[in-house]
Design a protein around this motif. Sequence first.
Motif, PDB file in Angstrom:
ATOM      1  N   GLY A  88       0.805  -1.215   0.000  1.00 39.59           N
ATOM      2  CA  GLY A  88       0.000   0.000   0.000  1.00 39.59           C
ATOM      3  C   GLY A  88       0.835   1.261   0.000  1.00 39.59           C
ATOM      4  O   GLY A  88       0.408   2.310  -0.515  1.00 39.59           O
ATOM      5  N   GLY A  89       2.050   1.184   0.543  1.00 38.86           N
ATOM      6  CA  GLY A  89       2.945   2.336   0.544  1.00 38.86           C
ATOM      7  C   GLY A  89       3.682   2.529  -0.759  1.00 38.86           C
ATOM      8  O   GLY A  89       4.470   3.483  -0.883  1.00 38.86           O
ATOM      9  N   GLY A  90       3.476   1.636  -1.722  1.00 37.05           N
ATOM     10  CA  GLY A  90       4.145   1.752  -3.015  1.00 37.05           C
ATOM     11  C   GLY A  90       5.586   1.297  -3.013  1.00 37.05           C
ATOM     12  O   GLY A  90       6.330   1.563  -3.963  1.00 37.05           O
ATOM     13  N   TRP A  91       6.000   0.560  -1.984  1.00 41.86           N
ATOM     14  CA  TRP A  91       7.405   0.182  -1.863  1.00 41.86           C
ATOM     15  C   TRP A  91       7.824  -0.846  -2.903  1.00 41.86           C
ATOM     16  O   TRP A  91       8.980  -0.869  -3.330  1.00 41.86           O
ATOM     17  CB  TRP A  91       7.682  -0.353  -0.460  1.00 41.86           C
ATOM     18  CG  TRP A  91       7.410   0.661   0.609  1.00 41.86           C
ATOM     19  CD1 TRP A  91       6.366   0.670   1.485  1.00 41.86           C
ATOM     20  CD2 TRP A  91       8.187   1.837   0.907  1.00 41.86           C
ATOM     21  NE1 TRP A  91       6.440   1.769   2.313  1.00 41.86           N
ATOM     22  CE2 TRP A  91       7.547   2.504   1.976  1.00 41.86           C
ATOM     23  CE3 TRP A  91       9.353   2.386   0.382  1.00 41.86           C
ATOM     24  CZ2 TRP A  91       8.041   3.688   2.533  1.00 41.86           C
ATOM     25  CZ3 TRP A  91       9.854   3.568   0.925  1.00 41.86           C
ATOM     26  CH2 TRP A  91       9.198   4.200   1.986  1.00 41.86           C
ATOM     27  N   MET A  92       6.900  -1.716  -3.328  1.00 43.61           N
ATOM     28  CA  MET A  92       7.252  -2.748  -4.300  1.00 43.61           C
ATOM     29  C   MET A  92       7.743  -2.123  -5.609  1.00 43.61           C
ATOM     30  O   MET A  92       8.705  -2.586  -6.216  1.00 43.61           O
ATOM     31  CB  MET A  92       6.040  -3.645  -4.581  1.00 43.61           C
ATOM     32  CG  MET A  92       6.348  -4.802  -5.512  1.00 43.61           C
ATOM     33  SD  MET A  92       7.142  -6.190  -4.697  1.00 43.61           S
ATOM     34  CE  MET A  92       5.718  -7.042  -4.042  1.00 43.61           C
ATOM     35  N   GLY A  93       7.079  -1.061  -6.035  1.00 44.47           N
ATOM     36  CA  GLY A  93       7.406  -0.457  -7.328  1.00 44.47           C
ATOM     37  C   GLY A  93       8.195   0.825  -7.221  1.00 44.47           C
ATOM     38  O   GLY A  93       8.168   1.651  -8.142  1.00 44.47           O
ATOM     39  N   LEU A  94       8.922   1.018  -6.137  1.00 47.51           N
ATOM     40  CA  LEU A  94       9.615   2.282  -5.904  1.00 47.51           C
ATOM     41  C   LEU A  94      10.492   2.683  -7.081  1.00 47.51           C
ATOM     42  O   LEU A  94      10.499   3.848  -7.506  1.00 47.51           O
ATOM     43  CB  LEU A  94      10.461   2.188  -4.630  1.00 47.51           C
ATOM     44  CG  LEU A  94      10.989   3.509  -4.059  1.00 47.51           C
ATOM     45  CD1 LEU A  94       9.851   4.376  -3.550  1.00 47.51           C
ATOM     46  CD2 LEU A  94      11.987   3.225  -2.931  1.00 47.51           C
ATOM     47  N   SER A  95      11.242   1.723  -7.647  1.00 52.13           N
ATOM     48  CA  SER A  95      12.143   2.067  -8.751  1.00 52.13           C
ATOM     49  C   SER A  95      11.683   1.491 -10.088  1.00 52.13           C
ATOM     50  O   SER A  95      12.408   1.545 -11.076  1.00 52.13           O
ATOM     51  CB  SER A  95      13.562   1.564  -8.446  1.00 52.13           C
ATOM     52  OG  SER A  95      13.594   0.161  -8.308  1.00 52.13           O
ATOM     53  N   SER A  96      10.456   0.953 -10.145  1.00 52.08           N
ATOM     54  CA  SER A  96       9.936   0.374 -11.384  1.00 52.08           C
ATOM     55  C   SER A  96       9.356   1.457 -12.294  1.00 52.08           C
ATOM     56  O   SER A  96       8.979   2.531 -11.824  1.00 52.08           O
ATOM     57  CB  SER A  96       8.846  -0.658 -11.063  1.00 52.08           C
ATOM     58  OG  SER A  96       9.370  -1.733 -10.310  1.00 52.08           O
ATOM     59  N   PRO A  97       9.250   1.181 -13.608  1.00 53.05           N
ATOM     60  CA  PRO A  97       8.750   2.186 -14.558  1.00 53.05           C
ATOM     61  C   PRO A  97       7.321   2.624 -14.247  1.00 53.05           C
ATOM     62  O   PRO A  97       6.478   1.822 -13.842  1.00 53.05           O
ATOM     63  CB  PRO A  97       8.813   1.458 -15.903  1.00 53.05           C
ATOM     64  CG  PRO A  97       9.841   0.387 -15.712  1.00 53.05           C
ATOM     65  CD  PRO A  97       9.706  -0.051 -14.292  1.00 53.05           C
ATOM     66  N   GLU A  98       7.076   3.888 -14.479  1.00 53.63           N
ATOM     67  CA  GLU A  98       5.745   4.449 -14.218  1.00 53.63           C
ATOM     68  C   GLU A  98       4.681   3.834 -15.106  1.00 53.63           C
ATOM     69  O   GLU A  98       3.524   3.707 -14.699  1.00 53.63           O
ATOM     70  CB  GLU A  98       5.785   5.966 -14.418  1.00 53.63           C
ATOM     71  CG  GLU A  98       6.569   6.703 -13.336  1.00 53.63           C
ATOM     72  CD  GLU A  98       6.637   8.196 -13.598  1.00 53.63           C
ATOM     73  OE1 GLU A  98       6.072   8.953 -12.784  1.00 53.63           O
ATOM     74  OE2 GLU A  98       7.252   8.599 -14.595  1.00 53.63           O
ATOM     75  N   GLU A  99       5.050   3.429 -16.321  1.00 48.78           N
ATOM     76  CA  GLU A  99       4.040   2.908 -17.256  1.00 48.78           C
ATOM     77  C   GLU A  99       3.381   1.627 -16.751  1.00 48.78           C
ATOM     78  O   GLU A  99       2.293   1.261 -17.202  1.00 48.78           O
ATOM     79  CB  GLU A  99       4.655   2.673 -18.637  1.00 48.78           C
ATOM     80  CG  GLU A  99       5.749   1.629 -18.662  1.00 48.78           C
ATOM     81  CD  GLU A  99       6.328   1.432 -20.058  1.00 48.78           C
ATOM     82  OE1 GLU A  99       5.555   1.075 -20.973  1.00 48.78           O
ATOM     83  OE2 GLU A  99       7.548   1.643 -20.220  1.00 48.78           O
ATOM     84  N   PHE A 100       4.038   0.951 -15.805  1.00 46.52           N
ATOM     85  CA  PHE A 100       3.453  -0.270 -15.246  1.00 46.52           C
ATOM     86  C   PHE A 100       3.015  -0.080 -13.795  1.00 46.52           C
ATOM     87  O   PHE A 100       2.755  -1.054 -13.084  1.00 46.52           O
ATOM     88  CB  PHE A 100       4.450  -1.428 -15.356  1.00 46.52           C
ATOM     89  CG  PHE A 100       4.900  -1.701 -16.762  1.00 46.52           C
ATOM     90  CD1 PHE A 100       3.999  -2.134 -17.730  1.00 46.52           C
ATOM     91  CD2 PHE A 100       6.223  -1.496 -17.140  1.00 46.52           C
ATOM     92  CE1 PHE A 100       4.406  -2.367 -19.038  1.00 46.52           C
ATOM     93  CE2 PHE A 100       6.647  -1.729 -18.433  1.00 46.52           C
ATOM     94  CZ  PHE A 100       5.736  -2.171 -19.387  1.00 46.52           C
ATOM     95  N   GLY A 101       2.962   1.172 -13.355  1.00 44.30           N
ATOM     96  CA  GLY A 101       2.469   1.459 -12.017  1.00 44.30           C
ATOM     97  C   GLY A 101       3.542   1.761 -10.989  1.00 44.30           C
ATOM     98  O   GLY A 101       3.226   1.966  -9.812  1.00 44.30           O
ATOM     99  N   GLY A 102       4.808   1.786 -11.408  1.00 47.15           N
ATOM    100  CA  GLY A 102       5.887   2.095 -10.489  1.00 47.15           C
ATOM    101  C   GLY A 102       6.099   3.592 -10.344  1.00 47.15           C
ATOM    102  O   GLY A 102       5.397   4.404 -10.950  1.00 47.15           O
TER     103      GLY A 102
END
Length: 597
Positions: A88-102
């Motif tokens: 919920g804090g967005g930690w999984m996608g912290l450095s992932s591309p924005e186009e996939f939800g990061g």
Amino acid sequence: MPIYQAPVRDTLFVIRDVLNYQRYDNLAGFADASPDILEAILGEGAKLAENVLHPLNRVGDEEGCKRHDDGSVTVPKGFHEAYKQYCGGGWMGLSSPEEFGGQNLPYLLHSAVGEYFSSANMALMMYPGLTQGAIAAILTHGTDEQKQKWLPRMIEGTWTGTMNLTEPHCGTDLGLLRSKAVPTGNGSYKISGQKIFISAGEHDMSENIVHLVLARIEGAPEGVKGISLFIVPKYKVDDAGTVGEANGVSCGSLEEKMGIHGNSTCVMNYDEAEGFLIGAENGGLKAMFTMMNEARLGVGLQGLSIGEAAYQNAVAYARERLQGRSLTGAKEPEKKADPIIVHPDIRRKLMTMRAINESGRALLLWTALQSDIAHRSDDENARQIADDLLALMTPVVKGVLTDKGFDIAVMAQQVFGGHGYIEEHGMSQFVRDARIAMIYEGANGIQALDLVGRKLALNGGRAVQAFFKKVGDFCEENRSDENMAPYTKGLKKGLNDLQAATMWLMQNAMQKPDNAGAASYDYMHLFGLVALGYMWGRMVKTAQAQLAAGEGDKDMLEQKLVVGRFYMERIMPESAAHLARISSGSDTMMGLAAEAF
């Protein structure tokens, strides 16, 4: 009950002051991590680690995971809610591309908070850690359709991921792999085989588990050249992304382990499970190494993380435990004894732990920065230099930091004496959890062979020469600075020993490969000594400049000077012993016949 406090102040010092991360504002994501944002993210990560993840660490160790008759696995109590807060804090996608939800923030920042999370609860953080490795492999090798289908749910944490390499008869030697893939004619494959030691292979925290599985397509060449990589979900997913019926994937059993009890380490059975080729046919090893290299840096981070947590507990105990009197006279005469922190041998342990942890943190963050440059820079030359250093340092970070992390956990346990051996204070968990990091994602002996056998000669030795130049230039630039002399002299001596060891290998390893094998472990640790020493040189240089300018945290900066000097005086001299062992060759090591043992 063990304690833990995230070292935010030290992380900020390294990222902001030593690495001067703002000079990389031209890289994607860095401009979004302003100093205020950086501090806020580290602060929020610290809160999650200290208040949510850490209280569950002992729960996970004592309760463990449970496999049920239907093959399902439940995780320890509290893990679901903690994982939900993490996602919920967005930690999984912290450095992932924005186009996939990061959020596309630097991998440097992802690594910084990753240390806090693993220190707080290593077993729990393996679930998202494996997922992030799978995300990296799909990002690099997946088709556009595969990325759209799998990544958004994985980045939000609704689905998790794994990597499936090891088989009962096949560990590091993947050429022996037997799992098979049979084409169905409709673009999918039927995957059959058994995998063991699969971290997070089955659990109840996500709606689906996306397994990345190595298998051999029927008719493929023998050995590693015939291995392919497949996406094999626990539940089938249609083209619209809807989760459907169970696939032919099941957990045969849970491994009984020494540590990381809160992580479900599974025997996974594949019975004609539906799978989809990722990357090129017979190119699975290349695709899997994308995931493994990410995982190896993550495991190096685990070594640092356990070392930091163990050190903090040892310090707290050493301040409280009363035993004996100081050799120079009572320090607390009103009490029946002094706290054990007054004794030199306790100080030796604490200073060693701290010197390794602080330089290890800097080395890990510096390596993460190389990853950012390699993947985000528009400058081809800068990308090449960073990629070279990243490849060179990956086995060093993994091998050295995990060996040192285990050593520190044992040293911290020793500070507690008998109270460290019983379960009351929780020190044995640090030792047991730290032990696996030296083994998985390629045992540390394999990391040493990778460094000596592959990385040194890669591109004509371009990477190692670039590293030597960096360290050598630093020593030369500061040669006339008397304040730096206590640090640069030791660093230069270590570099000379490392260069001598490298030359010895060049002259003696080609004609006699056993010389390389016999030298490799010492060489990896000699390399690590110099790399950590280089980090101390940079940290001390920054601390001295800030003190001279009247900037920064004076107490912390002055402590850096003392701990850095301890490293150079008490730890760096080990370089000579490593060189002596390397130069002795392999004759005695290989001298006995196998039946003589």
